[in-house]
Design a protein around this motif. Structure first.
Motif, PDB file in Angstrom:
ATOM      1  N   ILE A   1       0.790  -1.244  -0.020  1.00  0.00           N
ATOM      2  CA  ILE A   1      -0.410  -0.165  -0.262  1.00  0.00           C
ATOM      3  C   ILE A   1       0.576   1.173  -0.001  1.00  0.00           C
ATOM      4  O   ILE A   1       1.957   1.273   0.603  1.00  0.00           O
ATOM      5  CB  ILE A   1      -1.095   0.645   1.248  1.00  0.00           C
ATOM      6  N   GLY A   2       0.442   2.480  -0.753  1.00  0.00           N
ATOM      7  CA  GLY A   2       1.175   3.318  -0.648  1.00  0.00           C
ATOM      8  C   GLY A   2       0.409   4.830  -0.660  1.00  0.00           C
ATOM      9  O   GLY A   2      -1.111   5.030  -0.731  1.00  0.00           O
ATOM     10  N   ARG A   3       0.926   5.019   0.538  1.00  0.00           N
ATOM     11  CA  ARG A   3      -0.655   6.437   1.492  1.00  0.00           C
ATOM     12  C   ARG A   3       0.148   7.449   1.104  1.00  0.00           C
ATOM     13  O   ARG A   3       1.444   7.888   1.830  1.00  0.00           O
ATOM     14  CB  ARG A   3      -0.677   6.033   2.586  1.00  0.00           C
ATOM     15  N   VAL A   4      -0.785   8.334   0.787  1.00  0.00           N
ATOM     16  CA  VAL A   4      -0.634   9.886   0.663  1.00  0.00           C
ATOM     17  C   VAL A   4      -1.542  10.591   1.524  1.00  0.00           C
ATOM     18  O   VAL A   4      -2.354   9.544   1.995  1.00  0.00           O
ATOM     19  CB  VAL A   4      -0.621  10.580  -0.557  1.00  0.00           C
ATOM     20  N   SER A   5      -1.088  11.764   1.693  1.00  0.00           N
ATOM     21  CA  SER A   5      -2.761  12.392   3.093  1.00  0.00           C
ATOM     22  C   SER A   5      -3.836  11.836   2.978  1.00  0.00           C
ATOM     23  O   SER A   5      -4.483  11.923   3.368  1.00  0.00           O
ATOM     24  CB  SER A   5      -1.937  14.170   3.133  1.00  0.00           C
ATOM     25  N   LEU A   6      -3.947  12.229   1.439  1.00  0.00           N
ATOM     26  CA  LEU A   6      -5.461  12.008   1.201  1.00  0.00           C
ATOM     27  C   LEU A   6      -5.462  11.313   1.443  1.00  0.00           C
ATOM     28  O   LEU A   6      -6.789  10.781   1.257  1.00  0.00           O
ATOM     29  CB  LEU A   6      -5.772  12.361  -0.651  1.00  0.00           C
TER      30      LEU A   6
END
Lengths: 390, 131, 315
Positions: free
Chosen positions: B110-115
């Motif tokens: 999983i690659g997460r960003v702030s959104l």
């Protein structure tokens, strides 16, 4: 109206095995537990004149009575609010016996809570009904706040913020319960202790709660026989005398989500229970040798130690860090392994353990037990007991 | 060292500077302006320039390959795209070994960003032996 | 609507039946310069991809057939999927967002290999209601060949959507990725005559707090009788919309219908003196803290339901 204190006793306890898949109906589980409790007391179904269970139990009193061959019943009653009902069923039974409504009352709880309807799973239907409970839940469910773990996590975060408790403090509760369960052959987690590192590494359920902060879901049943102290003296075991029994609900109370009142760092409803228990029994925390503290989720064990007066506000983390709740600690908590380690039978298995501690027959027996305090489900309107030797 | 199901890959955080967003877009030969021209990206309703898909694929490969080492071979890479990864954000990868058989190792990433999640991916590799 | 769908399906059906389109030659052979540019930009340090015996990183497969900067529209070969995109554009589905990309690698590629690629449309599905607007999911496959040997394949899916009007365009969040098809939101509140004013307010962009018509005390959650003065005369105040996180949870497990995990639910204290529960959105879960200043926003969940939510106040 005289006091209820020390007029009634728990004279019999019975249970099925605790499992993840009982392979039989909830009604059969209830019947088996009731038979076991009556056999333990040395009574027969025809001696029973009252039955008490949880509002959430799927087995009607009359169905249980039919299955076990009971005759006439003069008392039947239910207690609401999930696991908060546990000690409340004993209170109801004790009141019925003390007031002459019934001679022998059986309290029971039976469910396939793992193989059947699982309480830990979200249910989108709960918001659907404009009953008072449906409306109450409608302030939370649309945002996905709909599982017991998440409801408790909201309190836990505030408790951590206010008192500086950490996830490891919660973890120490889980480790202690699993250690106690590891030497209890009846426990689901028999011979399966955990370490604090395993607790910390277990997956997030709802931060700040890890998987190992949450009790298991279990299949099983427990039944308790309540009668007068006089009658209990003539039965098979020495009675576990009901020194006090109490229910409690606080101002602004909700089901698991009392977020709109006070500090959110305590359990006022348990305070209501605790004050009654001490006052009505004439006992104090120092008179208690072991405690059965409802542990469906670890954080509320800390707040209960505080509400019951075993330590000051915010000091439970230190109490636990010092090993206070271990078998050889200041206050051994849940020698059976609790809901976290033995099984989650809505607290009824904890009451049975309290009776064994009074009798001196527990596999993890605490030495010199004279009085045991027991609590029921937390975050909801709840209840409590003090059981004493005769 | 044997790889077992449930093992976690070390996390990796990548600061999505404009340089990263633009250099990767160009390195994948993707010259669409929303990946290098902030004015055009904003005019099209985006918060800023954002990673192109070929780069997302590349970064997932790199994340898994950093862990698996040069002896492993990729057989497949399945990617599900979520929220955009804008310049100025941080893309944080986490990964788990989902299953291990004699012939294959399956990694979930999983690659997460702030959104929220920018990418959820599954990489299929030949057996992995960690040094 | 049905006519439109029939037309789109007919165009797509023809394109699917046409099978793989013409094989198009990649503009560059597999080469060391393009690989090293790529590995540098990605931060890839695997030694397999460097030196005279380098192989190409498998995830580069699509790079080899990218047309580059100065592509000549006249020389571009028309593909089966182009008819479908044109038909969707004409029907107003002008928005586009990619949702899935799946590579299969048959073998690694050596320096100097020359590739061709063939594309075929495989599926179209819709119309689906999504967070971005109504749209169609279009799926196609690309096969790369070295000579006649297939060396890699790609499945690619995107959503062509009809953009919503600006009022609801703030849909960027709720952990909703673009592909999440928006059925009616499953987590619906029960509403009765005691609580309808709150939900009506939310739809109109107001955060309404029940106010006693006699003693004036504010109360949330609301109820039919004022617990302070017994009055049943009810009015409401409109909250300023600012608040502070009082407590919060990050929900991970189990999955919750209609939502993607992890998501944040908070108890928010507002200056009017009551607390409300709601999601914190447009904020990384690890950035939420007790005491964080937030302000209200409104999220349309489906045609009927709007929920108040909270976003961080910009520092």
């Amino acid at each position: 109206m005289g006091s209820l204190s020390r007029r009634t006793a728990v004279a019999g306890i019975g249970a099925t095995e605790f499992s993840k898949n009982s392979g039989r109906s909830e009604l059969q589980l209830a019947a088996e537990a009731v038979f076991a409790a009556l056999d333990d007391a040395g009574l027969s179904p025809s001696d029973v004149s009252g039955l008490v269970t949880f509002t959430q139990d799927a087995n009607q009193e009359i169905a249980v009575a039919r299955e076990v061959g009971m005759g006439d019943l003069s008392y039947f009653s239910r207690v609401d609010y999930g696991g908060g009902a546990a000690c409340g069923t004993v209170l109801q039974a004790a009141m019925a016996v003390a007031s002459g409504i019934a001679d022998v009352v059986v309290c029971y709880r039976a469910f396939n809570e793992r193989s059947g309807r699982r309480f830990g799973q979200p249910d989108a239907r709960v918001g659907g009904e404009p009953s008072s409970q449906g409306l109450e839940m409608s302030w939370h469910v649309p945002y996905g706040l709909m599982t017991p773990a998440a409801w408790v996590a909201m309190f836990a975060r505030r408790y951590m913020y206010k008192y500086g408790a950490t996830s490891e403090d919660f973890g120490r509760v889980a480790v202690a319960m699993r250690r106690h369960a590891s030497t209890n052959p009846a426990a689901w987690f028999h011979q399966r202790p955990i370490t604090l590192q395993e607790h910390q590494a277990s997956k997030w359920i709802a931060e700040p709660l890890h998987l190992l902060d949450c009790c298991q879901e279990s299949d099983g049943a427990v039944a308790l026989v309540v009668t007068s102290v006089e009658r209990a003296r003539d039965l098979r075991h020495s009675p576990a005398v009901i020194a006090a029994a109490a229910q409690g609900s606080g101002a602004g109370q909700m089901m698991m989500t009392s977020y709109y009142r006070d500090e959110m760092a305590g359990l006022p409803e348990m305070g209501v229970v605790a004050r009654q228990l001490w006052e009505k029994s004439g006992l104090a925390p120092s008179d208690i040798q072991t405690a059965i503290i409802y542990d469906h989720f670890t954080p509320f064990v800390l707040s209960q130690l505080e509400e019951l007066g075993f330590c000051g506000r915010g000091e439970a983390k230190d109490f636990i860090r010092d090993g206070g709740i271990e078998i050889d600690g200041r206050l051994p908590v849940n020698p059976n392994g609790g809901q976290l380690g033995e099984a989650y039978i809505h607290g009824m298995n904890g009451i049975a353990e309290a009776v064994r501690q009074i009798r001196g027959s527990s596999v993890n027996q605490v030495q010199g037990v004279r009085n045991v305090v027991v609590t029921a489900g937390t975050g909801v309107p709840t209840s409590g007991l003090i059981l004493s030797e005769a | 060292m044997r790889v077992v199901a449930g093992a976690e890959l070390p996390p990796l955080a990548i600061e999505l500077t404009p340089t990263v967003v633009i250099s990767t877009a160009i390195a994948t030969r993707d010259f669409t302006p929303v990946h290098h021209d902030p004015a055009i990206a904003r005019a099209q309703g985006s918060a800023d320039i954002f990673l192109n898909i070929l780069t997302t694929m590349g970064l997932v490969e790199r994340y898994v390959s950093d862990w698996a080492g040069p002896s492993a071979r990729f057989r497949g890479l399945k990617v599900k795209l979520g929220v955009p990864a804008y310049a100025g954000d941080t893309l944080t990868f986490s990964g788990t070994v989902a299953s291990v058989t004699e012939s294959e190792t399956l990694i979930e990433v999983i690659g997460r960003v702030s959104l929220g999640p920018h990418v959820t991916a599954q990489a299929t590799l030949t057996p992995v032996a960690l040094g | 609507m049905t006519d439109e769908r029939d037309h789109l399906m007919a165009v797509a059906g023809k394109a699917i039946a046409a099978g793989e389109g013409p094989r198009i030659a990649a503009p560059l052979p597999v080469n060391a310069a393009t690989i090293s540019h790529w590995t540098e930009a990605m931060g890839e340090r695997n030694p397999l991809y460097a030196g005279p015996d380098a192989v190409a990183p498998p995830a580069m497969i699509q790079v080899w057939s990218m047309e580059g900067l100065n592509r000549d529209p006249d020389r571009r070969v028309r593909l089966p999927v182009d008819d479908v995109f044109e038909a969707l554009d004409e029907a107003g589905f002008t928005g586009v967002v990619a949702t899935n990309c799946e590579h299969t690698y048959h073998r690694y590629l050596d320096l100097g290999e020359e590739l061709t690629s063939g594309t075929r449309l495989t599926d179209i599905a819709g119309p689906k209601r999504t967070a971005l607007g109504d749209g169609y999911f279009v799926t196609w496959n690309v096969t790369w060949y070295a000579g006649d040997e297939p060396v890699a394949e790609m499945m690619f899916r995107l959503l062509k959507f009809r953009p919503k009007t600006s009022a609801t365009a703030a849909d960027e969040s709720r952990n909703v990725g673009a592909e999440a098809a928006r059925e009616p939101y499953p987590l619906r509140p029960a509403v009765n005559r005691d609580t309808a004013f709150f939900w009506d307010g939310v739809r109109e962009g107001e955060l309404r707090i029940q106010k006693c018509g006699d003693c004036g005390i504010l109360r949330h959650p609301p109820g039919p009788v004022c617990p302070t003065c017994r009055s049943t005369r009810r009015t409401h105040a409109v909250a300023s919309g600012s608040g502070t996180v009082y407590s919060y949870v990050v929900h991970h497990n189990p999955p919750v219908p209609g939502l993607r995990t992890p998501f944040v639910v908070a108890v928010v204290e507002v200056p009017e003196g009551v607390r409300l529960v709601g999601n914190i959105v447009r904020c990384a879960t690890e950035d939420v803290y007790v005491g964080m200043p937030v302000r209200v926003t409104y999220q349309q969940m489906d045609d009927e339901l709007t929920l108040p939510m909270w976003i961080p106040v910009e520092a």
